[in-house]
Each structure stands twice: as structure tokens, then as C-alpha cells.
Design an enzyme around this catalytic site. Structure first.
Site, mmCIF file in Angstrom:
data_model
loop_
_atom_site.group_PDB
_atom_site.id
_atom_site.type_symbol
_atom_site.label_atom_id
_atom_site.label_comp_id
_atom_site.label_asym_id
_atom_site.label_seq_id
_atom_site.Cartn_x
_atom_site.Cartn_y
_atom_site.Cartn_z
ATOM 1 N N HIS A 123 0.873 -1.186 0.000
ATOM 2 C CA HIS A 123 0.000 0.000 0.000
ATOM 3 C C HIS A 123 0.909 1.235 0.000
ATOM 4 C CE1 HIS A 123 -2.843 2.928 1.777
ATOM 5 N NE2 HIS A 123 -3.821 2.090 1.486
ATOM 6 N N ASP A 200 3.147 -4.268 8.201
ATOM 7 C CA ASP A 200 1.925 -3.480 8.042
ATOM 8 C C ASP A 200 0.749 -4.446 8.186
ATOM 9 O OD1 ASP A 200 -0.345 -2.289 7.087
ATOM 10 O OD2 ASP A 200 0.522 -1.609 5.193
ATOM 11 N N GLN A 203 -4.443 -5.079 7.123
ATOM 12 C CA GLN A 203 -5.446 -6.025 6.594
ATOM 13 C C GLN A 203 -5.424 -7.360 7.326
ATOM 14 O OE1 GLN A 203 -7.790 -5.081 4.879
ATOM 15 N NE2 GLN A 203 -6.974 -3.153 4.118
ATOM 16 N N LYS A 226 -10.603 -0.540 10.582
ATOM 17 C CA LYS A 226 -10.727 -1.733 9.744
ATOM 18 C C LYS A 226 -11.035 -2.969 10.578
ATOM 19 C CE LYS A 226 -7.289 -0.094 6.378
ATOM 20 N NZ LYS A 226 -8.071 0.314 5.208
ATOM 21 N N CYS A 364 -4.721 2.376 -3.705
ATOM 22 C CA CYS A 364 -3.473 2.885 -3.093
ATOM 23 C C CYS A 364 -2.334 1.894 -3.260
ATOM 24 C CB CYS A 364 -3.671 3.215 -1.615
ATOM 25 S SG CYS A 364 -4.869 4.482 -1.312
HETATM 26 N N1 PLP Z 1 -1.762 -0.644 4.657
HETATM 27 C C1 PLP Z 1 -2.676 -1.413 4.079
HETATM 28 C C2 PLP Z 1 -2.305 -2.801 3.633
HETATM 29 C C3 PLP Z 1 -3.969 -0.937 3.907
HETATM 30 O O1 PLP Z 1 -4.896 -1.707 3.311
HETATM 31 C C4 PLP Z 1 -4.294 0.363 4.344
HETATM 32 C C5 PLP Z 1 -5.639 0.923 4.122
HETATM 33 O O2 PLP Z 1 -6.390 0.475 3.307
HETATM 34 C C6 PLP Z 1 -3.293 1.121 4.959
HETATM 35 C C7 PLP Z 1 -2.046 0.592 5.092
HETATM 36 C C8 PLP Z 1 -3.572 2.502 5.462
HETATM 37 O O3 PLP Z 1 -4.466 2.465 6.528
HETATM 38 P P1 PLP Z 1 -5.050 3.813 7.143
HETATM 39 O O4 PLP Z 1 -5.573 4.606 5.988
HETATM 40 O O5 PLP Z 1 -6.091 3.360 8.094
HETATM 41 O O6 PLP Z 1 -3.911 4.500 7.821
#
Ligand code: PLP
Length: 406
Positions: A123, A200, A203, A226, A364
Site C-alpha cells: 500500500h 503493516d 489487513q 478496519k 493505493c
Molecule cells: N496498509 C494497508 C495494507 C492498507 O490496506 C491500508 C488501508 O487500506 C493502509 C495501510 C492505510 O491504513 P489507514 O488509511 O487506516 O492509515
């Protein structure tokens, strides 16, 4: 799971009762954010009406109560991901801020020529914070490739290490492909090379049990919104020895020991990384989200979602022209797809008219789209409250859309 009572669970989510264009909402955008159960919303209301006061500053009862609620949430998060200490649980605005915190603070140790290993399926939140360092220090991203199923090439990964490798930053689960990366193996290889790993977990946490001690990761990040919790907050887990040597990320109240115009000392962990008034109400409500998930059981949730994934994927493949991106073994319940050459946006718009919420675009993850040779996908993603009946409605709608788009 025979005793998984999805209808009882659904009754906790009034948001699912919405009608969209006079049709019952089918919410399949759980990867972007999940709906929130009544229990979490009620805990927010209760705090606002009974205990709202700023934390860590007051001798008065309300402030002490609110501080206790916030710190109880920290302990709940610690136990939930099996961290060794609450000192290792930092509250942030979300995954994005947590990764920025590590990149900015731990990144102050990087030197010109240092390399950060990421994967092709990251992401943007796990790409751009590392690139921002380039205004201070000449660091380079090295990228783990994947095969056409969306499985990372671990042999290629192991070959990326050299004396300049300073960090590995990797998604636990891909938000596009659903691939569950073998983070234990990835961490082991990194540690064999003396390199720390940030995972990270945005998910992962709502779909599987995460144990940061068993994983032995150095940092782990996730977002509350999430995982059926309130929006606006998230968590950075970090190993104490690393957090202790890292400089503060932001300055202000809460994060100091003593301040003078000549010199300031910093607070102990975890407060050193929590400048300013935290989002204490939502932090306290995150505890309610964990209280909600725990008795259902992450294993039961995972089994339910996998059943939906298998059922839906199989039926989708019967639709002429269907292209599914991400077929890694053991993947999570995220289905990215295109119908023939139809634009993802058109498919998403038509599904919305049929009451179905999916996400469209690059999610993203533009570098991943380049790897796949596409601009974007339609993404259906499942949560603990989705049903087989909803999968059937989705499939029927897809068939209709496929006809309409030729
Ligand atoms: N990393 C992953 C794999 C994600 O799917 C997301 C959001 O969809 C993020 C990071 C960013 O999360 P946030 O926008 O809640 O900070």
C-alpha cells in the site's frame, strides 16, 4: 462453522440495514473500512456522557477515570496482539501515521546508500513514508517481486540483502490480492541478516489472530477502523529496545519530562511518542471492539470469511470474461477482479445501483497495478457479518452487470 451465528452478529450492526436505491445494502468494502457494532458506538456515547475529561493531566475524578479507560485499552491491545508490555503500544491516528512515525524516527539512524526492502504489493502507506526520507538521506527502495498468483518470491527476497540493508517493511496481507504473506519466514530471513522488520498489519488484525511475540517482528502497525473499531486511531507496536533508542516523532504536551527554553527531556515509553491530547474516547472504544471480537474468536471469523471467499470465487469464475487478480494459496477474503475489458469504475457504479458496495481503482497500490499491467480493479472484500445469501445477490448482480457492459 456450524455454530457461527451470522444473523445474530448482523443484528449488532445497524449500519447493515441501510437501503441503497431501495435495495438492501450488501456491504463488500470491508478492506477499506468495516462497519461498527452497536457495542462500540454505545461505549463512545457512554464515555462522552459520563467520563469525558482530558487524560494524564487532572487530579479530578473524571480525568482519572478517563485516563484509566485509555490505559485499560492499551492493556487490552497489548494482550490482544501478545506484546510483552504496554510500553510497546503506541496509539497513533492509524496505520499510515504509525509507519510514518517509524520511517521518520527510526529513519534518523539511516545513512546515505542504505536500502529498505518492501514488496511489490505494498500500500502507498508503506512506500511513500520511506521515500520521504530521501529529502534527508539518500536511501533506496528494493522491491520483492511476486509471481502471477500474487505469491512473493522469497528466494529473490533473500538475495536483496547486503551490507546497506537497513529495514524490511512488508504487508502482512495484501489489500488488493488478499495474499497472506509468510511474515514469519520473512522476519527470520531479515533477522538472520541483522535487519529489523516492520509489518503493516492493516489487513490482518480483523481476520486472523496476530501474535507479535511469536512473529518476533520489530514493529507492527494497524488501524482501528478496519477492525470494527472507531475511526481516527491506530496502533504502533514496537520492541522496547528499539523504541527506547528512537527519537520522538512529534513534540508537544504529554511527550515531555521537563521543558525549559534551553533543554527538554522526554517522557518514558509509550508517551514519548504520543504528543498532544490523544483521541482518548476512541482509544477507549477500541477496547470495546476487541471485547466484541474476542468471544466470537478470530479463528471462527477466519473460517467464516474463507467459506464466503471460496463460494464466491468459484461462482465468479463461471461468469464469462471474469478475471480475478490474486490466487495465492490460503489467501484472505479479498477478491480483486475485472469483467473483460469493462472499466472498473463502470462496474462499481452499476453494482452500487444494485445496492452493492465494492471499491474500485488502484486501491493505493499503484506499483502493484503496474506489475499487473492494469489501471485498477473492482474489489469485493468480506467481513464477519457477510452471508452466503449476500454472495448470491452479488453474483446475480455481477451477471447482470456483465450483460449490461457487454
Ligand atoms: N496498509 C494497508 C495494507 C492498507 O490496506 C491500508 C488501508 O487500506 C493502509 C495501510 C492505510 O491504513 P489507514 O488509511 O487506516 O492509515
Amino acid at each position: 462453522m456450524d455454530n457461527y451465528d451470522v444473523n445474530r452478529l448482523r443484528s449488532d450492526f445497524p449500519g447493515l440495514d441501510r437501503k441503497i436505491y431501495n435495495r438492501q445494502l450488501v456491504y463488500l468494502d470491508n478492506t477499506a473500512t468495516s462497519q461498527t457494532p452497536r457495542q462500540v458506538v454505545e461505549s463512545i456515547e457512554h464515555i462522552y456522557y459520563n467520563s469525558k475529561a482530558n487524560v494524564h493531566r487532572g487530579v479530578h475524578t473524571l480525568s482519572q477515570e478517563m485516563t484509566a479507560l485509555q490505559e485499560a485499552a492499551r492493556e487490552r491491545v497489548r494482550g490482544w496482539i501478545n506484546a510483552a508490555s504496554t510500553d510497546e503500544i503506541i496509539f497513533t491516528r492509524g496505520t499510515t501515521e504509525a509507519i510514518n512515525l517509524v520511517a521518520s524516527s527510526y529513519g534518523s539512524f539511516f545513512h546515505d546508500g542504505d536500502e529498505i526492502i518492501v514488496s511489490v504489493m505494498e500500500h502507498h502507506a508503506n512506500i511513500v513514508p520511506w521515500q520521504l526520507l530521501q529529502s534527508r538521506v539518500n536511501v533506496k527502495l528494493r522491491v520483492i517481486p511476486m509471481d502471477d498468483r500474487g505469491v512473493l518470491d522469497l528466494d529473490a527476497y533473500a538475495k536483496l540483502f547486503n551490507s546497506h540493508t537497513a529495514m524490511v517493511a512488508i504487508a502482512h496481507v495484501s489489500n488488493v490480492l488478499g495474499t497472506v504473506n509468510p511474515v514469519d519466514e520473512i522476519i527470520r530471513i531479515a533477522h538472520d541478516n541483522g535487519v529489523p522488520v516492520l509489518v503493516d498489519g492493516a489487513q490482518a488484525v480483523a481476520h486472523q489472530r496476530v501474535d507479535v511475540t511469536a512473529l518476533d517482528c520489530d514493529f507492527y502497525t494497524f488501524s482501528s477502523h478496519k477492525m470494527y473499531g472507531p475511526s481516527g486511531i491506530g496502533v504502533l507496536y514496537g520492541k522496547r529496545d528499539l523504541l527506547e533508542k528512537m527519537p520522538p516523532y512529534q513534540g508537544g504536551g504529554e511527550m515531555i519530562g521537563n521543558v525549559s527554553f534551553e533543554h527538554t527531556t522526554f517522557a518514558e515509553l509509550p508517551y514519548k511518542f504520543e504528543a498532544g491530547t490523544p483521541d482518548f474516547v476512541d482509544i477507549a472504544a477500541l477496547k470495546s471492539a476487541i471485547d466484541y471480537l474476542e468471544p466470537i474468536g478470530m479463528e471462527a471469523i477466519a473460517a467464516h470469511e474463507h467459506k464466503l471467499l471460496e463460494y464466491t470465487s468459484q461462482k465468479m469464475m463461471e461468469i464469462p470474461g471474469m478475471r480475478i487478480f490474486g490466487t495465492a494459496p490460503g489467501k484472505d477474503a479479498i477478491i480483486s477482479f475485472l469483467i473483460g475489458d469493462a472499466h472498473h469504475y463502470d462496474t462499481g457504479m452499476l453494482l452500487d445501483k444494485l445496492g452493492i458496495a465494492v471499491r474500485t481503482g488502484h486501491h493505493c497500490a499503484e506499483p502493484l497495478m503496474h506489475r499487473l499491467g492494469i489501471e485498477g480493479t473492482v474489489r469485493a472484500s468480506f467481513g464477519l457479518y457477510n452471508t452466503i445469501e449476500e454472495c448470491d445477490i452479488f453474483i446475480a448482480a455481477l451477471k447482470r452487470v456483465a450483460m449490461m457492459l457487454g
